[in-house]
Each structure stands twice: as structure tokens, then as C-alpha cells.
Design an enzyme around this catalytic site. Structure first.
Site, PDB file in Angstrom:
ATOM      1  N   ASP A  73       0.848  -1.177   0.000  1.00 58.09           N
ATOM      2  CA  ASP A  73       0.000   0.000   0.000  1.00 58.09           C
ATOM      3  C   ASP A  73       0.889   1.234   0.000  1.00 58.09           C
ATOM      4  O   ASP A  73       1.973   1.225   0.605  1.00 58.09           O
ATOM      5  CB  ASP A  73      -0.931   0.024   1.208  1.00 58.09           C
ATOM      6  CG  ASP A  73      -2.058   1.022   1.017  1.00 58.09           C
ATOM      7  OD1 ASP A  73      -2.911   0.789   0.135  1.00 58.09           O
ATOM      8  OD2 ASP A  73      -2.076   2.046   1.714  1.00 58.09           O
ATOM      9  N   THR A  74       0.440   2.270  -0.677  1.00 52.84           N
ATOM     10  CA  THR A  74       1.183   3.528  -0.771  1.00 52.84           C
ATOM     11  C   THR A  74       0.272   4.670  -0.366  1.00 52.84           C
ATOM     12  O   THR A  74      -0.877   4.741  -0.813  1.00 52.84           O
ATOM     13  CB  THR A  74       1.687   3.750  -2.214  1.00 52.84           C
ATOM     14  OG1 THR A  74       2.533   2.656  -2.585  1.00 52.84           O
ATOM     15  CG2 THR A  74       2.464   5.058  -2.332  1.00 52.84           C
TER      16      THR A  74
END
Length: 190
Positions: free
Chosen positions: A71-72
């Protein structure tokens, strides 16, 4: 070199980056609730989501193979900027980022039924000042709509970036150096 894994991601950027490592992988979906907890810190939030995505992907597989979730997030002044919901939201985000330094945090988790490993990569990104006309033009390109923080560093928004301090591929969505280290560590512990 590495065993086959599953990638719990719909991101074409993550698929492209993982391919660069020469890793054989299959895609698996991983729908999770991405609502932040009350008072949850950005680093804790992104790590929790990466692990949740990996576990959700693993649960959908017929076999127990290592599953990678990532996830970013974009963080400015301790505020998490998600994907813009409309132009006004995008404009709010770009105004916060314009002429400022912000952080991009990418967490990567690798799990199977017996173990898990994870890493967090933080990169400082410095934007030049962005005019309202540039914001509108960038929004109209269609690129910002599905991107955390409303921009993709690998695309048209590259022109806003003065410099970065950290992992470029982490900003794109999968830090290659750290992901490869995670895969190596996984193999060494097998």
C-alpha cells in the site's frame, strides 16, 4: 531465483515493477476496508493495509504460497491524502503539496499461513509551486483520479517534482530494493 508468489494488487504499476525483479507471480484480488482507525498514525495505517491486503489475497488462493501485499500513501503535515473523489478534492490536495515537501510511504508485506515479513519505505518528495491552471490541466489529463495524493510521479506529474530523497520506485508503488531484500529474507528463513 525466487519461488512463485501471489501479488494481492490491482495496480498495473506494481505488476510492472515486480516483473522487473524477475519474480514469477499470479494476481489475486484483495478487497479490504481502507478506513483509517481513529488517531492512527500514517506509518501504522499503511503497514496495516499492506498486511491486510496480503492476508486477504492469501485467503483467496487455493494453495498456500507467499502472497505480497503493498500500500502507498501520500502524507503532508501528518495528513493522509488518498485518491481524490472529485476535482475540488484534487485541487485541495495539490494546493497542500504545491511548493512543499511531503512524504510518500509504501509498506510491503509478504505472508503465508505460517509467517509474515514486512517493510516500510518513506520517501521525501519536493514539489515546485503549481499554478491553478496547471492543476486543472493535470486533472483533465485523467491521470490523477486513481492515484494516492492525486498524482503519479512516473507520469505527467513528474514535471512538478523538484527532487526526491529516498526510493523512486517506492513512490511509484513498490520499492524494488526493499522488496527484493524481503524476498531474499523470506527464502533464507525457509
Amino acid at each position: 531465483m525466487y519461488p512463485k508468489i501471489a501479488l494481492a494488487s490491482a495496480s498495473p504499476r506494481r505488476r510492472e515493477l515486480l516483473t522487473q525483479l524477475g519474480v514469477e507471480f499470479e494476481l489475486v484480488t484483495s478487497d479490504i476496508d481502507e478506513t483509517p482507525y481513529a488517531a492512527e498514525q500514517p506509518a501504522d495505517y499503511v503497514q496495516r493495509l499492506a498486511l491486510a491486503k496480503a492476508k486477504a489475497g492469501l485467503a483467496r488462493l487455493a494453495q498456500d504460497i507467499p502472497t505480497l501485499g503493498s500500500d502507498t500513501i501520500v502524507v503532508v503535515q501528518q495528513q493522509i491524502l488518498g485518491k481524490p473523489i472529485d476535482f475540488a478534492d484534487f485541487q485541495r490536495m495539490m494546493t497542500l503539496l504545491s511548493g512543499q515537501m511531503h512524504q510518500v510511504m509504501t509498506a510491503v508485506a509478504l505472508v503465508d499461513s505460517k509467517r509474515s515479513l514486512s517493510t516500510l519505505v518513506q520517501t521525501e518528495v519536493y514539489f515546485r509551486a503549481i499554478s491553478p491552471t496547471e492543476m486543472l490541466s493535470y486533472w483533465q489529463s485523467g491521470e490523477p483520479q486513481d492515484k494516492a495524493g492525486g498524482y503519479g510521479i512516473q507520469g505527467l506529474a513528474a514535471r512538478f517534482v523538484e527532487r526526491i530523497n529516498g526510493s523512486y520506485t517506492g513512490v511509484v508503488g513498490l520499492p524494488l530494493c526493499q522488496t527484493e531484500c524481503l524476498l531474499q529474507q523470506w527464502q533464507e528463513q525457509a
